[in-house]
Motif scaffolding. Structure first.
Motif, short mmCIF file in Angstrom:
data_model
loop_
_atom_site.label_atom_id
_atom_site.label_comp_id
_atom_site.label_asym_id
_atom_site.label_seq_id
_atom_site.Cartn_x
_atom_site.Cartn_y
_atom_site.Cartn_z
N LEU A 222 0.82 -1.20 0.00
CA LEU A 222 0.00 0.00 0.00
C LEU A 222 0.86 1.26 0.00
CD1 LEU A 222 -2.81 -1.00 2.53
CD2 LEU A 222 -2.99 -0.87 0.04
N SER A 223 2.00 1.21 0.69
CA SER A 223 2.87 2.39 0.71
C SER A 223 3.51 2.67 -0.64
CB SER A 223 3.96 2.21 1.77
OG SER A 223 4.80 1.11 1.44
N TYR A 224 3.60 1.66 -1.50
CA TYR A 224 4.15 1.88 -2.85
C TYR A 224 3.07 2.16 -3.89
CZ TYR A 224 9.05 0.73 -2.02
OH TYR A 224 10.36 0.77 -1.62
N LEU A 225 1.82 2.23 -3.49
CA LEU A 225 0.76 2.52 -4.46
C LEU A 225 0.92 3.88 -5.14
CD1 LEU A 225 -2.56 1.10 -2.95
CD2 LEU A 225 -1.28 0.30 -4.95
N PRO A 226 1.27 4.97 -4.42
CA PRO A 226 1.50 6.23 -5.15
C PRO A 226 2.59 6.12 -6.20
CG PRO A 226 1.25 6.64 -2.80
CD PRO A 226 1.34 5.16 -2.96
N ASN A 227 3.64 5.34 -5.93
CA ASN A 227 4.68 5.13 -6.95
C ASN A 227 4.10 4.47 -8.19
OD1 ASN A 227 5.84 5.07 -4.14
ND2 ASN A 227 7.76 5.18 -5.26
N SER A 228 3.25 3.47 -7.97
CA SER A 228 2.67 2.76 -9.11
C SER A 228 1.75 3.66 -9.91
CB SER A 228 1.92 1.51 -8.62
OG SER A 228 0.80 1.89 -7.82
N VAL A 229 1.03 4.57 -9.24
CA VAL A 229 0.15 5.49 -9.96
C VAL A 229 0.97 6.45 -10.83
CG1 VAL A 229 -1.51 7.37 -9.67
CG2 VAL A 229 -1.72 5.32 -8.28
N ILE A 230 2.07 6.96 -10.30
CA ILE A 230 2.92 7.86 -11.08
C ILE A 230 3.56 7.12 -12.24
CG2 ILE A 230 4.99 9.31 -10.99
CD1 ILE A 230 4.28 9.97 -8.11
N TRP A 231 3.97 5.88 -12.04
CA TRP A 231 4.51 5.08 -13.14
C TRP A 231 3.45 4.86 -14.21
CZ3 TRP A 231 8.11 0.65 -11.04
CH2 TRP A 231 9.13 1.23 -10.28
N ALA A 232 2.21 4.65 -13.78
CA ALA A 232 1.12 4.49 -14.76
C ALA A 232 0.88 5.78 -15.54
CB ALA A 232 -0.16 4.05 -14.05
N ILE A 233 1.03 6.95 -14.89
CA ILE A 233 0.91 8.22 -15.60
C ILE A 233 2.02 8.37 -16.63
CG2 ILE A 233 1.01 10.72 -15.32
CD1 ILE A 233 -0.31 10.39 -12.60
N ALA A 234 3.25 7.99 -16.25
CA ALA A 234 4.35 8.01 -17.22
C ALA A 234 4.08 7.07 -18.39
CB ALA A 234 5.65 7.64 -16.53
N TYR A 235 3.42 5.98 -18.11
CA TYR A 235 3.03 5.02 -19.15
C TYR A 235 1.98 5.64 -20.07
CZ TYR A 235 1.65 0.46 -21.07
OH TYR A 235 1.37 -0.60 -21.91
N LEU A 236 1.01 6.35 -19.48
CA LEU A 236 -0.03 7.00 -20.29
C LEU A 236 0.55 8.08 -21.19
CD1 LEU A 236 -2.83 7.46 -17.61
CD2 LEU A 236 -2.91 5.90 -19.54
N LEU A 237 1.52 8.81 -20.66
CA LEU A 237 2.11 9.90 -21.44
C LEU A 237 2.94 9.39 -22.61
CD1 LEU A 237 3.17 12.27 -18.53
CD2 LEU A 237 1.36 12.68 -20.19
N GLY A 238 3.51 8.18 -22.48
CA GLY A 238 4.29 7.63 -23.58
C GLY A 238 5.70 7.22 -23.23
N PRO A 239 6.47 8.02 -22.43
CA PRO A 239 7.85 7.61 -22.15
C PRO A 239 7.96 6.32 -21.37
CG PRO A 239 7.53 9.93 -21.67
CD PRO A 239 6.17 9.36 -21.94
N GLY A 240 6.97 6.03 -20.51
CA GLY A 240 7.03 4.82 -19.72
C GLY A 240 8.09 4.90 -18.63
N PHE A 241 8.62 3.75 -18.24
CA PHE A 241 9.61 3.69 -17.17
C PHE A 241 10.49 2.48 -17.38
CE2 PHE A 241 5.66 1.68 -15.91
CZ PHE A 241 6.07 0.44 -15.45
N SER A 242 11.55 2.41 -16.62
CA SER A 242 12.49 1.29 -16.69
C SER A 242 12.53 0.59 -15.34
CB SER A 242 13.89 1.77 -17.07
OG SER A 242 14.41 2.61 -16.06
N PHE A 243 12.96 -0.66 -15.37
CA PHE A 243 13.18 -1.40 -14.13
C PHE A 243 14.53 -2.10 -14.24
CE2 PHE A 243 12.56 -3.96 -10.45
CZ PHE A 243 11.64 -3.26 -9.69
#
Length: 427
Positions: A222-243
């Motif tokens: 649950l504490s990492y849920l805000p991180n996942s939401v921001i990563w999803a926004i980066a995904y929506l915008l197009g650049p995405g993210f790396s792991f």
């Protein structure tokens, strides 16, 4: 002294919660090796408390740990907000102009306390960054404490009314864009987790956490849920993210390597093909443009401008500020997980901000210009209706009697007031 007492109470409350959680983990799983018995538990809780302030930790033999849970920031943030409210309820702050002093009175001792915890919690195995602890503690206490003091004196509507119409339109337009993107990001993250629910259950089973460990694992997720939401926004915008180095997750395709056994990571889309069909991808990728359109519309509805060329500029400013905030959040949501392959995890803040400005900002500019033109056209037509009615009735337009005369040649700019009916009194 009131600010110091409030800061100490907020810090003690946060430490008490995290000491309890750390003690539960130590009792149920003593093999994790917190070290030093109860002293080790207290040091680990201190490090976890600093992590809640987004302070990086350096682990010996591993490297820097910067992928920190943003949800954990809510714990000290809420306590500091309550501390700011206590300052006002205690009679120390009675006017809005004194809120800044109250925030500083809380932030300065709180920053000193976070620095002391960073020094006291150091061990040969792990140490938190001292300068990050002081700066993060000061900024969080300044913002949260000031917000709490202001909210105790006035509601949101009154606080928003303190801003002039133009800055208020920009701020509310930016908040609208961020709210739309956050809602779409949360929906996308939740849908991805629901699709990969089987992999999530397998990850939990492989860890065998037990009842208490499952509860702690749920809190960590649950504490990492805000991180996942921001990563999803980066995904929506197009650049995405790396792991990790050489990896990437984007709408077009994904390239992932070995992923840590953390259940929430099961929601990551894997495969060389797009994660959704083309018809659904259209609606997913249209979310940033929807956010920009609503931001531009909100900006114009609150403060329209009679100059047609100015409205697109204000819309562009609104969308650009939203893009900068998104980029800053993307920067905070990622970070390194050691010095190896996972040294780069999360979205790139600069790329996300630039793409957000191009998508959200430009859309907000176009919609603001069009909406402002339609609004002015509507008002012009509304003002023209009485003139047409007088013309149809054969009446002359009502004369406007001047009430003031402006003498522009006078350096003082004084005005001469006169009575237009003075000649009818027979004086």
């Amino acid at each position: 002294m009131a600010g110091g007492a409030a800061a100490l109470a907020a810090a003690a409350g946060g430490l008490a919660v995290l000491v309890t959680l750390t003690a539960v983990g130590w009792i149920t799983a003593p093999h994790v090796g917190l070290g030093g018995g109860l002293a080790g538990v207290l040091r680990s809780a201190g490090v976890l408390w600093l992590v809640a302030h987004h302070v990086e930790v350096t682990v010996r033999g591993v490297g820097r740990i910067g992928l920190l849970p943003l949800g954990l920031v809510l714990l000290p943030g809420v306590l500091l907000e309550r501390a700011g409210r206590w300052m006002t309820h205690g009679g120390h702050v009675t006017r809005l102009r004194h809120v800044g002093y109250a925030a500083l009175a809380i932030a300065l001792p709180y920053a000193l306390f976070t620095g002391a915890v960073a020094v006291a919690s150091r061990t040969p195995a792990a140490s938190a960054s001292l300068w990050q602890a002081v700066i993060a503690g000061f900024l969080l206490a300044l913002l949260a404490g000031g917000l709490g003091a202001a909210r105790a004196l006035a509601p949101w509507r009154k606080l928003a009314a303190l801003l002039p119409p133009r800055p208020r339109s920009v701020v509310l337009g930016m908040v609208t864009a961020l709210a739309v993107l956050t809602a779409c990001g949360a929906l996308l993250a939740g849908a991805s987790l629901a699709v990969h629910l089987h992999a999530y259950r397998q990850a939990v089973t492989s860890l065998s956490p037990g009842p208490a460990g499952s509860a702690l694992l749920l809190i960590a997720g649950l504490s990492y849920l805000p991180n996942s939401v921001i990563w999803a926004i980066a995904y929506l915008l197009g650049p995405g993210f790396s792991f990790g180095l050489g990896t990437g997750v984007a709408p077009s395709a994904s390239a992932l390597g070995a992923v840590p056994a953390f259940p929430l990571l099961a929601a990551l889309p894997a495969g060389t093909k797009a994660a959704f069909p083309p018809w659904l991808g259209f609606f997913v990728l249209a979310a940033p443009y929807l956010a920009g359109a609503l931001a531009g519309l909100m900006t114009v509805r609150i403060a329209p401008t009679p100059t047609l060329e100015a409205a697109p500029l204000w819309g562009l400013l609104t969308g650009s500020l939203a893009g900068v905030v998104i980029g800053f959040g993307a920067k905070l949501s990622g970070g390194p997980l050691g010095a190896g392959r996972l040294a780069s995890v999360g979205p790139s803040g600069a790329e996300v901000a630039l793409v957000a400005v191009l998508e959200v900002g430009v859309t907000a500019a176009v919609v603001a210009g069009a909406a402002n033109w339609l609004l002015l056209r509507h008002h012009i037509r509304k003002l023209a209706v009485p003139a047409r009615q007088h013309a149809r009735a054969g009446l002359a337009p009502a004369a406007v009697v001047p009430q003031t005369r402006d003498e522009t040649d006078d350096a003082g700019g004084h005005r001469i007031y006169y009575d237009p009916w003075a000649g009818q009194r027979g004086d």
